[in-house]
Design an enzyme around this catalytic site. Structure first.
Site, short mmCIF file in Angstrom:
data_model
loop_
_atom_site.label_atom_id
_atom_site.label_comp_id
_atom_site.label_asym_id
_atom_site.label_seq_id
_atom_site.Cartn_x
_atom_site.Cartn_y
_atom_site.Cartn_z
CE LYS A 75 -3.06 -2.39 3.22
NZ LYS A 75 -3.48 -2.41 4.64
CD GLU A 131 8.43 -1.08 -3.99
OE1 GLU A 131 7.78 -0.37 -3.20
OE2 GLU A 131 8.72 -2.26 -3.74
CG ASP A 132 6.84 1.94 -0.41
OD1 ASP A 132 7.61 1.14 -0.98
OD2 ASP A 132 6.11 1.59 0.54
CG ASP A 135 15.54 -1.32 4.03
OD1 ASP A 135 16.74 -1.04 4.08
OD2 ASP A 135 14.88 -1.63 5.03
CG PHE A 184 11.08 1.84 10.08
CD1 PHE A 184 11.11 0.72 9.26
CD2 PHE A 184 9.85 2.39 10.41
CE1 PHE A 184 9.94 0.15 8.79
CE2 PHE A 184 8.67 1.83 9.94
CZ PHE A 184 8.71 0.70 9.14
CG ASP A 191 2.56 0.72 7.23
OD1 ASP A 191 3.42 0.49 6.36
OD2 ASP A 191 2.06 -0.17 7.94
P1 5GP Z 1 13.37 -4.31 1.01
O1 5GP Z 1 12.94 -5.65 0.47
O2 5GP Z 1 13.96 -3.42 -0.04
O3 5GP Z 1 14.28 -4.47 2.20
O4 5GP Z 1 12.09 -3.63 1.59
C1 5GP Z 1 11.10 -3.09 0.78
C2 5GP Z 1 9.79 -2.91 1.50
O5 5GP Z 1 9.98 -2.87 2.92
C3 5GP Z 1 9.16 -1.59 1.15
O6 5GP Z 1 8.32 -1.72 0.00
C4 5GP Z 1 8.40 -1.25 2.41
O7 5GP Z 1 7.14 -1.89 2.39
C5 5GP Z 1 9.24 -1.84 3.51
N1 5GP Z 1 10.20 -0.86 4.07
C6 5GP Z 1 11.53 -0.81 3.94
N2 5GP Z 1 12.07 0.21 4.61
C7 5GP Z 1 11.04 0.84 5.19
C8 5GP Z 1 10.94 2.02 6.01
O8 5GP Z 1 11.92 2.70 6.37
N3 5GP Z 1 9.68 2.37 6.38
C9 5GP Z 1 8.57 1.68 6.04
N4 5GP Z 1 7.40 2.12 6.46
N5 5GP Z 1 8.63 0.58 5.25
C10 5GP Z 1 9.85 0.17 4.84
#
Ligand code: 5GP
Length: 207
Positions: A75, A131-132, A135, A184, A191
């Site tokens: 979301k 994408e938002d 990470d 974070f 969220d």
């Molecule tokens: P990744 O697989 O790149 O580690 O993580 C991607 C997903 O993790 C993002 O689409 C998001 O849903 C969540 N995520 C990663 N870092 C953050 C953060 O700092 N804040 C929030 N709210 N979600 C995060």
């Protein structure tokens, strides 16, 4: 892959989010969201607006004359996607995917599950994943592999936020809004346990 002159220039100029003290937090009316856990504002509303417009200009130039399909990742990307799509000067379509993420914890498990798939096939389409935040990059890596298997004409990523220091996979989205430190963050769609999405800025969450 679409022509990329503007995108490459844009990528070299990705702003590094400069933390502001909490006292610089914008004065807005979402008092119900104010929480003692909210820390520094990393990206304010004006910076968000300006950068979303810049990203949209680059994508508009790169995909001119092409049939573009945006894929929003639910979301967290909904606020970004809604603003970004309205800034595009392109006749494009949108579809959504929902994938599992952190739940109420703040670290990636690396386990990705599709909770909602696309409504339509993407074969032969120019696809841009919106994408938002990236990470570790594990979620994006999974998505890219999954969608590439469906044979789109092109497949690129536009991510609002990137945490470069946390990357576990060798991929960089073609379009990036802001590079942020390994904190974070919440707000502008992001969220923590379903809270804070409506904040009009991106802030660190102190736990
Ligand atoms: P990744 O697989 O790149 O580690 O993580 C991607 C997903 O993790 C993002 O689409 C998001 O849903 C969540 N995520 C990663 N870092 C953050 C953060 O700092 N804040 C929030 N709210 N979600 C995060």
């Amino acid at each position: 892959m679409p022509p990329s002159g503007i995108a490459d220039a844009l990528h070299r100029l990705i702003p590094r989010a400069a933390p502001a003290t909490p006292s610089h937090a914008p004065n807005h009316s979402t008092n119900f969201l104010v929480s003692p856990n909210l820390g520094e504002v990393l990206v304010g509303p004006d910076e968000l607006k300006r950068r979303v417009r810049e990203l949209a200009e680059a994508v508009t130039a790169d995909y001119a004359g092409k049939d573009l399909l945006l894929i929003g990742v639910l979301k967290g990307a909904i606020f970004f996607l809604a603003d970004f799509m309205r800034e595009l000067d392109l006749d494009c379509e949108v579809d959504f995917m929902a994938i599992s993420s952190y739940g109420s914890s703040t670290r990636s498990s690396g386990v990705v599950r599709i909770l909602k798939d696309l409504d339509a096939a993407i074969e032969g389409r120019h696809v841009l994943i919106v994408e938002d935040i990236v990470d570790s990059g594990l979620t994006l890596q999974y998505l890219l592999r999954n969608l590439a298997g469906r044979k789109p004409e092109s497949l690129e990523v536009c991510a609002l936020l990137l945490k470069p220091s946390n990357s576990q996979v060798p991929l960089t989205p073609r379009y990036v809004g802001f590079e942020i430190p390994d904190r974070f963050v919440v707000g502008y769609g992001l969220d923590h346990a379903e809270r804070y999405r409506a904040l009009p800025y991106v802030a660190a969450l102190d736990e």
